[in-house]
Design an enzyme around this catalytic site. Sequence first.
Site, PDB file in Angstrom:
ATOM      1  N   SER A 229       0.840  -1.199   0.000  1.00 46.88           N
ATOM      2  CA  SER A 229       0.000   0.000   0.000  1.00 46.88           C
ATOM      3  C   SER A 229       0.870   1.242   0.000  1.00 46.88           C
ATOM      4  O   SER A 229       2.022   1.217   0.439  1.00 46.88           O
ATOM      5  CB  SER A 229      -0.893   0.024   1.241  1.00 46.88           C
ATOM      6  N   ASP A 230       0.321   2.351  -0.524  1.00 44.67           N
ATOM      7  CA  ASP A 230       0.922   3.632  -0.222  1.00 44.67           C
ATOM      8  C   ASP A 230       0.741   3.853   1.276  1.00 44.67           C
ATOM      9  O   ASP A 230      -0.091   3.212   1.931  1.00 44.67           O
ATOM     10  CB  ASP A 230       0.262   4.744  -1.032  1.00 44.67           C
ATOM     11  N   TRP A 231       1.502   4.775   1.847  1.00 39.83           N
ATOM     12  CA  TRP A 231       1.538   4.949   3.293  1.00 39.83           C
ATOM     13  C   TRP A 231       0.201   5.523   3.787  1.00 39.83           C
ATOM     14  O   TRP A 231      -0.160   6.643   3.491  1.00 39.83           O
ATOM     15  CB  TRP A 231       2.692   5.844   3.668  1.00 39.83           C
TER      16      TRP A 231
END
Length: 808
Positions: A229-231
């Site tokens: 995932s992106d953060w």
Amino acid sequence: MENPENTLKKLTLEEKAALCSGKDFWLLKGVERLSVPNIMVADGPHGLRKQPDSGESLGANISKPSTCFPTSATTANSWDRSLIYKVGQAIADECLKEKVSVLLGPGINIKRSPLCGRNFEYYSEDPYFTGEMAAAFIEGVQSKGVGTSLKHFAANNQENNRMTINAVIDERAFREIYLAGFERAVKKAKPWTLMCSYNKINGAYSSDNKRLLTDILRDEWGFEGLVMSDWGAVNERVEGVKAGLDLEMPGNQPHNDKKIIAAINNGTLDIKELDRVVLRVLELIKKAGSNTKEDCSFDFDTNHQLAKTAAANSAVLMKNQDSILPLNRSKKIAVIGEMARLPRYQGSGSSLINPVRLENTYDSLKEQGIQFEYTQGYIAKSDDVDDKLIKEACSIAGNSEIVLIFAGLTALYESEGFDREHEKLPENQNTLIEAVADVNKNIVVILSGGSPVEMPWIDKVKAILNMYLPGQAGGAATVDLLFGKVNPSGKLAETYPIRYSDYPVSSYFPEGPKTVEYRESIYVGYRYYDTAKKQVLFPFGHGLSYTTIEYSGLMVSSESITDRDTLKVSLNLRNTGAVSGAEIVQLYVHDVESTVFKAEKELKGFDKVFLQPGEEKTVEFILDKRSFAYYSVNKKDWCVESGKYDILVGASSRDIRLVKTINIASGDIEPDYDSEALSSYYIKDGEFKPTDEEFEALYGDKLPSKQRQPKEPYTFNSTIEEIRKTFTGYMIYKISWRQMSKISAGTDENAVVTLNMMRRMLPEFPLRSMVSMGGGFPSAKTVEGFLLIMNGKRIRGLLKVLTSLIRK
């Protein structure tokens, strides 16, 4: 660490769930009892951005020194796969030295609008070109045993509301424009990892979108790596596991790991689904560990020289009236503009590099013994016009033979986390250029910035050299280009319109707060301008040189083929000028008699060819089915229409030098569209303004609401801006802003820029991201309590908040 399959069999359920999220912001978890190590990931992509503290939360601290190469928007203009490969290798060497296993890049989202604040980190408006550049970078990095993370998958084409916005895109545009670059990079370069985006796509968050992460990415394209995932992008973690999201980042709270365990125990998640994602985490850790090099070494000076080469070969000479460039050292030169001394050399946000050294043009001119007179001209940290500075600039310019004006977008204008509000330069810079033009006609403008700008003064200056964001060695590279030591060879990887309102997306960007409609469909960048025959400032692929190149001898292997055949295309290039140089030859395909709405032409091949004076070389291209295909929504596949196709070869999308027509025989194709219902998309000369009814017909469903509905309950996906209307939400906002201000405390430029980014981002943060990125506060239970309070269940909510705080 032993074989991942064997390790998987020995893991407990709790260990499996734990491996599905990071240890902190930059480390993956290991399993000590099974000798599974932690591995580190770090930001990029135009250099290594390793935080000194792996648990540091927002990336606001100064990172370890590394080489700051030109940004992707800059190196894209080189059109040089081999150069980008070498830059990737150099960054990988620095990763190995710092024991970083995966570099978080490249970012390859399409430049749908020039106002996207993160465009400096992306390559182009064209998906084929984007995929080729990305593949070169990935192959360069991974050739050294360091992984990459191709991002942001997918349709993350704006920064405003990026964490919650629903991108409403018709299927054909999704496939042809927004997925095609990812597809090419995945198939050609095989990145170790891929990072999903924050946003929704047609109603489903990327992080739990099975169609995106499994059906398309793995089953259609054959991706075998890990999806992270992106953060702070995870929506529903259990659904993410089912969809194919392997790793949640960051991982400083265990609430989603507990959800996975609970789902296994209650039967809502199959253990096979969990094992599948855990195995991919283990495989990444194994691959990273097997490529660790204890004796890795590199030379910062060598990397600096490569950064300089990249900057010089990526600069675009946009205008050169009367061949004013290259300059003669004996001329009386004025240098005007604060950016000559305080360069804008990179973007802002998670890609902000701490350069090991930094050159500027002012010092580089001095070092090369070039005589000039300097004046500031404007204050870069402000838009305000300073009459005193302008008067001084005009005085110096009036007594000079040549005037170099350094201008561009400042760090407060474009950054990760927010979009630009307009396409203009700062007012004090435009005013300066206009004023100086009244006293001297021999003006060269040196531009800096990560995206196109309007140029109301273009007819009043003789030359424009666009350096984009050239990295730490941009100062010396600029001097080499201005004085002819290096011949400019860059060409634009995006179109420069005359004004922002000329963009077809100008009425539909950034929209929100709930949705953004991609009404322009496939008509992005030159695909629109060339089809609508709209005048532009500078076309896609444009760039001048100090030499001249002759095109000749266009040949095709056959004038009649089927859609199953490949086509060989060749031509000759000859340097007819007096100096060595490079030409970027571009091949476009035009469907002469399509029944489906299409762009006037599409880029399907390119090559950068270096030639000595008088030298001639033959260039070859191979075109396949995809070179002529469009995505058929009816057939759910790539299809080629029978008929005539023009093979166009030239120096830009508007400078076609050679043409050949071929015939392609294909199978019968059922019409995808009712041309009458979609008449605006069959563009004729003139404006392009599809109606609500037309876009709904193209989209194939009722368009979702752009606004939050009255009495809609607050959820984990509610933003700070939405909840701020309540007393509890307002207090959350105040506390969050106070914490962010502490993180980015300071008065240096980076601190000011970071604080500005956070100020713009905070209202758009969803509560779920605050939990995952908050470093322990607020916890998921605390937020559940806040939500109960804001949804009118005050007593229950207050008890839950207090309980969560006591347990903490």
